[in-house]
Each structure stands twice: as structure tokens, then as C-alpha cells.
Scaffold this active site. Structure first.
Site, PDB file in Angstrom:
ATOM      1  N   GLU A 172     -55.712 -47.961   2.108  1.00  0.00           N
ATOM      2  CA  GLU A 172     -55.893 -48.623   0.813  1.00  0.00           C
ATOM      3  C   GLU A 172     -55.655 -47.612  -0.298  1.00  0.00           C
ATOM      4  O   GLU A 172     -55.974 -46.428  -0.143  1.00  0.00           O
ATOM      5  CB  GLU A 172     -57.326 -49.178   0.723  1.00  0.00           C
ATOM      6  CG  GLU A 172     -57.636 -49.866  -0.604  1.00  0.00           C
ATOM      7  CD  GLU A 172     -58.951 -50.640  -0.590  1.00  0.00           C
ATOM      8  OE1 GLU A 172     -59.730 -50.459   0.349  1.00  0.00           O
ATOM      9  OE2 GLU A 172     -59.167 -51.425  -1.526  1.00  0.00           O
ATOM     10  N   ASN A 230     -58.572 -60.846   0.293  1.00  0.00           N
ATOM     11  CA  ASN A 230     -59.472 -59.941   1.010  1.00  0.00           C
ATOM     12  C   ASN A 230     -60.889 -60.163   0.500  1.00  0.00           C
ATOM     13  O   ASN A 230     -61.107 -60.257  -0.716  1.00  0.00           O
ATOM     14  CB  ASN A 230     -59.066 -58.483   0.734  1.00  0.00           C
ATOM     15  CG  ASN A 230     -60.119 -57.493   1.196  1.00  0.00           C
ATOM     16  OD1 ASN A 230     -60.262 -57.270   2.387  1.00  0.00           O
ATOM     17  ND2 ASN A 230     -60.863 -56.910   0.259  1.00  0.00           N
ATOM     18  N   GLU A 231     -61.814 -60.270   1.423  1.00  0.00           N
ATOM     19  CA  GLU A 231     -63.219 -60.464   1.054  1.00  0.00           C
ATOM     20  C   GLU A 231     -63.313 -61.455  -0.105  1.00  0.00           C
ATOM     21  O   GLU A 231     -63.862 -61.157  -1.179  1.00  0.00           O
ATOM     22  CB  GLU A 231     -63.899 -59.121   0.731  1.00  0.00           C
ATOM     23  CG  GLU A 231     -63.971 -58.224   1.961  1.00  0.00           C
ATOM     24  CD  GLU A 231     -64.889 -57.022   1.839  1.00  0.00           C
ATOM     25  OE1 GLU A 231     -65.367 -56.718   0.739  1.00  0.00           O
ATOM     26  OE2 GLU A 231     -65.131 -56.373   2.875  1.00  0.00           O
ATOM     27  N   TYR A 281     -69.290 -52.778   8.624  1.00  0.00           N
ATOM     28  CA  TYR A 281     -69.505 -51.348   8.350  1.00  0.00           C
ATOM     29  C   TYR A 281     -70.846 -50.901   8.927  1.00  0.00           C
ATOM     30  O   TYR A 281     -71.813 -51.658   8.922  1.00  0.00           O
ATOM     31  CB  TYR A 281     -69.478 -51.085   6.844  1.00  0.00           C
ATOM     32  CG  TYR A 281     -68.067 -51.102   6.289  1.00  0.00           C
ATOM     33  CD1 TYR A 281     -67.231 -50.007   6.462  1.00  0.00           C
ATOM     34  CD2 TYR A 281     -67.567 -52.217   5.633  1.00  0.00           C
ATOM     35  CE1 TYR A 281     -65.926 -50.013   5.973  1.00  0.00           C
ATOM     36  CE2 TYR A 281     -66.262 -52.235   5.141  1.00  0.00           C
ATOM     37  CZ  TYR A 281     -65.447 -51.134   5.324  1.00  0.00           C
ATOM     38  OH  TYR A 281     -64.157 -51.145   4.852  1.00  0.00           O
ATOM     39  N   GLU A 287     -61.717 -54.323   9.124  1.00  0.00           N
ATOM     40  CA  GLU A 287     -62.377 -53.182   8.458  1.00  0.00           C
ATOM     41  C   GLU A 287     -63.632 -52.860   9.256  1.00  0.00           C
ATOM     42  O   GLU A 287     -64.482 -53.741   9.451  1.00  0.00           O
ATOM     43  CB  GLU A 287     -62.761 -53.504   7.003  1.00  0.00           C
ATOM     44  CG  GLU A 287     -61.586 -53.578   6.072  1.00  0.00           C
ATOM     45  CD  GLU A 287     -61.986 -53.752   4.606  1.00  0.00           C
ATOM     46  OE1 GLU A 287     -63.080 -53.306   4.202  1.00  0.00           O
ATOM     47  OE2 GLU A 287     -61.185 -54.361   3.866  1.00  0.00           O
ATOM     48  N   GLN A 315     -61.119 -45.450   6.769  1.00  0.00           N
ATOM     49  CA  GLN A 315     -59.695 -45.575   6.531  1.00  0.00           C
ATOM     50  C   GLN A 315     -58.987 -44.303   7.003  1.00  0.00           C
ATOM     51  O   GLN A 315     -59.639 -43.458   7.584  1.00  0.00           O
ATOM     52  CB  GLN A 315     -59.421 -45.836   5.069  1.00  0.00           C
ATOM     53  CG  GLN A 315     -60.078 -47.100   4.555  1.00  0.00           C
ATOM     54  CD  GLN A 315     -59.562 -47.544   3.181  1.00  0.00           C
ATOM     55  OE1 GLN A 315     -58.610 -46.991   2.633  1.00  0.00           O
ATOM     56  NE2 GLN A 315     -60.217 -48.539   2.615  1.00  0.00           N
TER      57      GLN A 315
HETATM   58  O1  AHR Z   1     -62.816 -50.096   2.668  1.00  0.00           O
HETATM   59  C1  AHR Z   1     -63.368 -50.109   1.390  1.00  0.00           C
HETATM   60  C2  AHR Z   1     -63.644 -51.519   0.883  1.00  0.00           C
HETATM   61  O2  AHR Z   1     -64.589 -52.132   1.690  1.00  0.00           O
HETATM   62  C3  AHR Z   1     -62.484 -52.461   0.903  1.00  0.00           C
HETATM   63  O3  AHR Z   1     -61.660 -52.338  -0.191  1.00  0.00           O
HETATM   64  C4  AHR Z   1     -63.170 -53.796   0.891  1.00  0.00           C
HETATM   65  O4  AHR Z   1     -62.423 -54.793   1.520  1.00  0.00           O
HETATM   66  C5  AHR Z   1     -64.485 -53.537   1.578  1.00  0.00           C
HETATM   67  O5  AHR Z   1     -65.550 -54.019   0.869  1.00  0.00           O
END
Ligand code: AHR
Length: 507
Positions: A46, A191-192, A259, A316, A363
Site C-alpha cells: 500500500e 476496501n473496508e 490483525y 490483510e 505489508q
Molecule cells: O494495512 C493498513 C490498513 O489496515 C489498510 O489500509 C486498511 O485496509 C486496514 O484498516
């Protein structure tokens, strides 16, 4: 190796095991879960913090040695990971990205409003991304801009990238230096969308997704279309999106973002380096909670009867800790804890080889759980990099059912299995085994039947401390070392040091 593959399926051999205190691992070679798609080892790039500028892309005129603007040291390191796919350009940034800013000889200087208003020179754009993917032999995963873009802008982009015939857009691509079209392998719309992608209600997004997916056609083979779905264990958003009557026929899968926050608290996530044992424990517990999140997501997909090929794309995942003071957004150090987290995730993903066709760690360089950290011309490989490299034999291998009766690790009121394992048969017929000891204090032995095989060869990654990590001054503090285990009485006994990851091949 083939000899082992057939012999080990005789689980009866286990009865011959002496009553060792160590944990027993059983690999059932007759029971295949499915092929671990190489894309399970995907990356996410990103425009964010220190990425891609200076960390991957330095430009052709840079003093840092580069090939067509991509720095050579970083490229060579990434190349060793056999990267199967890269998602780009976001993330939240995808919904601010206008592709025309990043093609041609004159690039638009913008501001990255998704990530702190940093300068966005657009010198890394469509050509640079697709060329990077091509050089790495990676597939491409494009996230189109639903937030601030238009459908027409997106259809133009797809034509620009993929059309082989005569058209103004294809000619523009040629004039910009690329004669052949590129292939888009995966495509996501937004996205999201429940958050940074527009705070859309699920039915509003579902309608927009259906509209866009109807018109987003490429030339040649169509990409797999991924709906932007839920995060963590909250599957309600995805469920409501999938309720749209036509969405199943317009998509090949839905995403899940997951996450690992050491504390589980977005306000105070925890430190990358300075953490107590309790936070090691909560980190591992929070990582393992991806399994119920996957289970719930798959149950929801099943309820919608979308077919066996409809995938769950964990596009992600990874560690997210508190940022460093003064550092670019989402820059964080990376320890043996990150390596253990990565390997635990891999072992879980392998268990779903038949349902999870792609995942993308967040990432690649200098952002979140990165493979590589750079500082000016200097570069250091993280423990996470080493785990990705150690696990490369699993790409395209067939995941096998295993059984492991792990001892428990306990810290305060947190308890979880100390050990995790995975096994797969490579296309060459070798059995490859991944083992993780998530206990930060004690080593553990794992025994398994040798079934006629003589040795297990591979590597172990561990560190002197649970926060062991590599720095620009000490780049090899945490690196894999060779490990070889010989069979005794037709049994292998593998000693897993505290906080370690081991990958072994049966020979
Ligand atoms: O990876 C960082 C961010 O995390 C991304 O931009 C988003 O999709 C997520 O909230």
C-alpha cells in the site's frame, strides 16, 4: 521420500511409540486437506508510511543501486520469497487512488490523505507496479477505487492494463512504454467499505458492488473478483453483503481482515519490543482467534450456498503494534514474536487449504509486519521475512491432516497449546513439516514416527530473548540455522527451543 509417504500413513506405527513425555505428532498422509495455493503466501503493498517510496521504489536516478527505479537489494530479497501475488495500491489508500495520476511522463504530485497527508509523487504507478510483479513472477491483485473514483475511471483502467487490440487506452499504454497487456489476476471493489472505504451500510455496498462488478471486465481471462468483507470476528457485515441476491454470481470470494494486536485494544496496541510475558501470551491468544473468525466466515459462506469454489480471502493480516515516535505511519520493529505469529497463521491457513485460496500479509517493506526494514540505503531482513522464506516449500504442496497433543502454556488467565504443527506433501513427493513453539520460556520435544525415513533436515528460527530482533547494526541476530534430526528406533524426536519456528523435510 515416497517410501515414507506411504509408510507413515500406517497410523498403527504409533502404537510402537515408547511412552515418552514429549508431544506426539501424527501425520496422516492418506488424508489430504487440499493444495495450499501459493497465493496463501501473498503480500500487500500500500502507498503508506515509508512505502513504496525509498523502500522499494527509489527512481532510476537514485544513487541507491536500482533496476528501472526498483532498488536492487530489496528486490533481490523479495525475489527469494517466491512471492506469489501482490495486492496494490491499498488498503484505505485504494479509495483515494486515481490511476491517471500515476501513468505517463508527467506524474501528478498529490497528498496521501489516507495516511497523514504525506506527499504522493505518483512516480510509482501502474507500469511500475505491474513491472515489479512481473519481475518477481507474482500475480497481481488490484483494488479499484470505489470511494472517490468512478466506475468509468475503473473500466478505463482495466482496458488500459489488459487490452491487446486497437484502442486509445491500449495505445496510450503502448506510448507509455508497454506494448503487451498485463494480466490482472484478482480484483477487489473498494476496501473496508464498513470503515475507511466509505462507512457504507452493507446493503448499500452490496448494490454498488453488484453494479461495478457487472461492468468491470478485463480483456482476456477475467480476474477473480473479491468482495470487501468483514474484519476480525465480526462477520455480520459480510453476511449482510452476501444477502444480495446477485452477488454470488458476480464474485469468486469475500475478504476477511484480521490483525493481531498484542493487547487487543486499538487505543493502546502494545509495543513492538518492550513487552512483558503477559503480552506475549495475549498476542499469541489473539493470533489463534483467527481460527474461529475463519470458521464463522466459512459457515456464513456455506449458509449462502455460494459453491465450493467461493473463497475466503484473508487479504490483510499480521501484527499491528503502536507506532514509533517520529517514524513514518505504521512503521514497526519485528521480533521473534512476529515470526511465531506468522508461522501460527500459516499453520492455520494450511488447515483451510481447500477454502482459503489467498492471504496477504500487511505489508511488504517498512509497514506493519514487514518482511524488510530499510533506512536510506541500508536494509535489514526481519524475523517474519525468514519465516516466509522457510515456509516456501509449502507453496503448492498438499496439506495433510495431522494430530498433535500439545502441552498447554499458561500465563495468568491466558492458556493455549504451546505447540502448533502443519504437514504437507510437495509436488515432488517430499513431506515437509512446520512446527512452532509458542511457549516463550520452555523448549518442548515433539516425536513422530520415522516410518523408515532416516533424517529430518531443515532449519530452526529462534532468538536468545522473546523480543529478539534484527537491527541495522546487528542484521543477523535472528536468522535461521540448520537443523538435522536422525531417527532412533524409527522415531524422530525434534527439540523445539522456546519461541521458535522449525521447518523440516523428511529424507
Ligand atoms: O494495512 C493498513 C490498513 O489496515 C489498510 O489500509 C486498511 O485496509 C486496514 O484498516
Amino acid at each position: 521420500m515416497r517410501k515414507f509417504a506411504t509408510a507413515i500413513s500406517a497410523l498403527a506405527t504409533l502404537t510402537a511409540l515408547p511412552a515418552f513425555a514429549q508431544t506426539e505428532l501424527t501425520i496422516n498422509t492418506d488424508s489430504e486437506i487440499g493444495v495450499i495455493q501459493p497465493e496463501v503466501y501473498g503480500q500487500f503493498l500500500e502507498h503508506l508510511g515509508g512505502q513504496p517510496y525509498d523502500s522499494i521504489w527509489v527512481g532510476k536516478k537514485s544513487k541507491i543501486p536500482n533496476t528501472d527505479g526498483i532498488r536492487n537489494d530489496v528486490f533481490d530479497a523479495l525475489d527469494k520469497l517466491d512471492i506469489p501475488v501482490i495486492r496494490w495500491p491499498g488498503g484505505c489508500y485504494a479509495d483515494l487512488y486515481h490511476w491517471r495520476d500515476g501513468v505517463g511522463s508527467k506524474r501528478a504530485g498529490r497528498t496521501n490523505m489516507a495516511w497523514g497527508g504525506t506527499p504522493e509523487p505518483n512516480t510509482f504507478g501502474t507500469h511500475e507496479f505491474f513491472n515489479l510483479a512481473e519481475r518477481l513472477g507474482a500475480k497481481t491483485y488490484l483494488n479499484v477505487n470505489l470511494g472517490t473514483g468512478t466506475l468509468n475511471e475503473a473500466t478505463d483502467w482495466l482496458e488500459y492494463i489488459t487490452f491487446d487490440g486497437k484502442s486509445d487506452l491500449a495505445d496510450e499504454r503502448r506510448a507509455n512504454g508497454r506494448a503487451e497487456p498485463w494480466k490482472i489476476d484478482y480484483l477487489s471493489v473498494g476496501n473496508e467499505t464498513w470503515g475507511c472505504g466509505g462507512h457504507l451500510r452493507p446493503d448499500a455496498y452490496a448494490d454498488l458492488y453488484a453494479l461495478w462488478a457487472t461492468f468491470l471486465k478485463t480483456s482476456g481471462e477475467q480476474p477473480k473478483r473479491v468482495i470487501s468483507g468483514s474484519h476480525e470476528g465480526n462477520i455480520d457485515y459480510s453476511k449482510d453483503v452476501l444477502d444480495h441476491p446477485n452477488i454470488g454470481s458476480l464474485s469468486e470470494g469475500i475478504s476477511l481482515h484480521y490483525y493481531t494486536l498484542p493487547t487487543g485494544d486499538w487505543g493502546e496496541k502494545g509495543d513492538a519490543l518492550d513487552f512483558p510475558e503477559e503480552e506475549w501470551a495475549s498476542t499469541i491468544r489473539n493470533t489463534l482467534r483467527i481460527k474461529p473468525a475463519i470458521d464463522a466466515s466459512l459457515a456464513m459462506i456455506d449458509e449462502h450456498e455460494l459453491g465450493d469454489d467461493f473463497g475466503l480471502y484473508v487479504d490483510e493480516w499480521g501484527m499491528w503494534v503502536d507506532g514509533e515516535e517520529g517514524a513514518p505511519a505504521l512503521y514497526q520493529q519485528n521480533t521473534i514474536r512476529d515470526a511465531v505469529v506468522a508461522a501460527l497463521n500459516f499453520n492455520i491457513f494450511h488447515d483451510y487449504a481447500d477454502r482459503v485460496p489467498m492471504t496477504n500479509i500487511a505489508q511488504m517493506v517498512n509497514v506493519l509486519q514487514a518482511m524488510i526494514l530499510v533506512d536510506g540505503p541500508d536494509m535489514v531482513l526481519t524475523p517474519t521475512y525468514h519465516v516466509f522464506e522457510m515456509y516456501t516449500p509449502f507453496q503448492g504442496a498438499t496439506a495433510l491432516e495431522i494430530a498433535l497433543d500439545s502441552p498447554s502454556y499458561t500465563s495468568g488467565d491466558i492458556s493455549f497449546p504451546a505447540l502448533s504443527a502443519t504437514a504437507a506433501r510437495t509436488p515432488e513427493g517430499e513431506i515437509v513439516i512446520g512446527l512452532v513453539n509458542a511457549d516463550p520460556k520452555s523448549s518442548h520435544d515433539v516425536s513422530l514416527p520415522a516410518s523408515g525415513a532416516a533424517t529430518l533436515n531443515g532449519r530452526v528460527l529462534t532468538a536468545a530473548r522473546m523480543d529478539g530482533h534484527n537491527t541495522f547494526d546487528d542484521k543477523t541476530a535472528v536468522v535461521p540455522t540448520s537443523m538435522s534430526v536422525s531417527a532412533e528406533n524409527d522415531i524422530f524426536t525434534v527439540t523445539l527451543p522456546a519461541h521458535s519456528v522449525v521447518v523440516l523435510t523428511m529424507e
